[in-house]
Design an enzyme around this catalytic site. Structure first.
Site, PDB file in Angstrom:
ATOM      1  N   ASP A 105       0.854  -1.317  -0.047  1.00 38.00           N
ATOM      2  CA  ASP A 105       0.103  -0.086   0.007  1.00 38.00           C
ATOM      3  C   ASP A 105       0.942   1.238  -0.065  1.00 38.00           C
ATOM      4  O   ASP A 105       1.741   1.552   0.809  1.00 38.00           O
ATOM      5  CB  ASP A 105      -0.691   0.048   1.399  1.00 38.00           C
TER       6      ASP A 105
ATOM      7  N   TYR B 185       2.357  10.316  -0.290  1.00 41.97           N
ATOM      8  CA  TYR B 185       3.746   9.865   0.566  1.00 41.97           C
ATOM      9  C   TYR B 185       4.801  10.291  -0.021  1.00 41.97           C
ATOM     10  O   TYR B 185       6.049  10.043   0.482  1.00 41.97           O
ATOM     11  CB  TYR B 185       3.505   8.364   0.761  1.00 41.97           C
TER      12      TYR B 185
ATOM     13  N   LYS C  89      -3.100   5.807  -3.827  1.00 43.22           N
ATOM     14  CA  LYS C  89      -4.452   6.790  -3.587  1.00 43.22           C
ATOM     15  C   LYS C  89      -4.324   8.170  -4.479  1.00 43.22           C
ATOM     16  O   LYS C  89      -3.191   8.708  -4.658  1.00 43.22           O
ATOM     17  CB  LYS C  89      -4.359   7.089  -2.219  1.00 43.22           C
TER      18      LYS C  89
ATOM     19  N   HIS D 166      -7.756   9.450  -1.323  1.00 41.37           N
ATOM     20  CA  HIS D 166      -7.220   9.606   0.129  1.00 41.37           C
ATOM     21  C   HIS D 166      -7.869  10.218   1.121  1.00 41.37           C
ATOM     22  O   HIS D 166      -7.806   9.614   2.280  1.00 41.37           O
ATOM     23  CB  HIS D 166      -5.639  10.164  -0.224  1.00 41.37           C
TER      24      HIS D 166
END
Length: 306
Positions: free
Chosen positions: A46, A51, A76, A107
């Site tokens: 994931d 990120y 996401k 997200h």
């Protein structure tokens, strides 16, 4: 309650119960973690555009030599990309070095400016969900499933009501990824999703970095009884909840290996772990950072007054 090894999505696909999370896993470390996890039996990874490590995750996948179809990959849509979903999807696919995603999540239901600095109240997340539904229907070769993340019951109710009115263009999410641990059990969201065939993914199952839950006496007592680490109890708690999958994260080889050890918990142990919330409630990721207030979460309503 015996722990599961996979759960079935409303698309018919199987999603592995335990996956490697990569939130806060920095470039330089995350590619090795992904490579090591895939080489050592993990079947789910994931990540997220937010990120800022998708390219490194992609490198870890490539370096692992593991066949793409042998594991489940999730990323996401970032908050600043609500108006450019298709462009964002293509960027994620390119960064990850893959032709398809097993799961693509919104997200947060919280459109924001570039860099996720401020909220953009002129954009409706429901329109973004319509765009994601359209992309899923148009590109089955790129998207195997779509879902949401950080959705409260209130927000899910709005989505599902809209879906009833326009089932052709609005899909029911396959997954809702939320923060879940003994100090944030969110049983209302889990029950709501379960009743409607939506799988729940648990992030921050340990309560995030340096979590006080690892020192909690109830957690330690159950860990000693099963001869495992406190982290294993916290991860296993989510794997023992029906319709829930879990994302432990680490960039350390030994922890990546040990986090995959899931134990069966009794209902009494599960109930005891969930009593922790009564005296030690906290969230590792409070929705107020988005500028959108509580996002409908009952324990975050103070953010609506700010």
């Amino acid at each position: 309650m015996p722990a599961s090894t996979s759960v079935k999505l409303n698309t018919g696909a199987e999603m592995p119960t335990v996956g490697l999370g990569t939130w806060k896993s920095k470039p330089g470390a995350v590619e090795h973690a992904v490579e090591f996890a895939l080489k050592n039996g993990y079947k789910s990874i994931d990540t997220a555009a937010a990120y800022q490590n998708e390219a490194e995750v992609g490198l870890g996948i490539k370096n692992s030599g593991v066949a793409r179809e042998s594991f489940f990959l999730t990323t996401k849509l970032d908050n600043p990309d609500h108006l450019i979903a298709e462009e964002a999807l293509e960027k994620s696919l390119k960064n990850l070095g893959t032709t398809y995603l097993d799961l693509w999540l919104m997200h947060w239901p919280a459109p924001m400016t570039a860099g996720s600095v401020d909220p953009v109240k002129t954009i409706d997340w429901l329109d973004t969900w319509k765009s994601m539904s359209k992309l899923y229907k148009a590109h089955p070769e790129k998207l195997r499933a779509i879902g949401v993340s950080n959705f409260s019951v209130k927000y899910l109710e709005r989505l599902l009501e809209a879906q009833k009115q326009d089932p052709e263009n609005i899909l029911i999410p396959a997954v809702n990824q939320i923060e879940l641990h003994p100090s944030c059990p969110q049983q209302d969201v889990v029950d709501f999703c379960r009743e409607r065939g939506i799988v729940v993914t648990a992030y921050s199952p340990l309560g995030s970095d340096n979590s006080p839950l690892l020192e909690n006496e109830i957690v330690k007592k159950i860990a000693a009884k099963h001869n495992v680490q406190p982290a294993n109890v916290l991860i296993s708690l989510q794997a023992n909840r029906p319709g829930v999958v879990v994302l432990p994260k680490s960039v350390t080889n030994s922890r990546i290996l040990s986090n995959a050890t899931i134990i069966d918990l009794t209902q009494e142990e599960i109930d005891e772990l969930h009593t922790i919330d009564k005296t030690q409630h906290f969230r590792a990721c409070h929705p107020s950072w988005t500028g959108w207030g509580s996002l409908g979460f009952p324990d975050c309503l103070d953010a609506d007054k700010e």
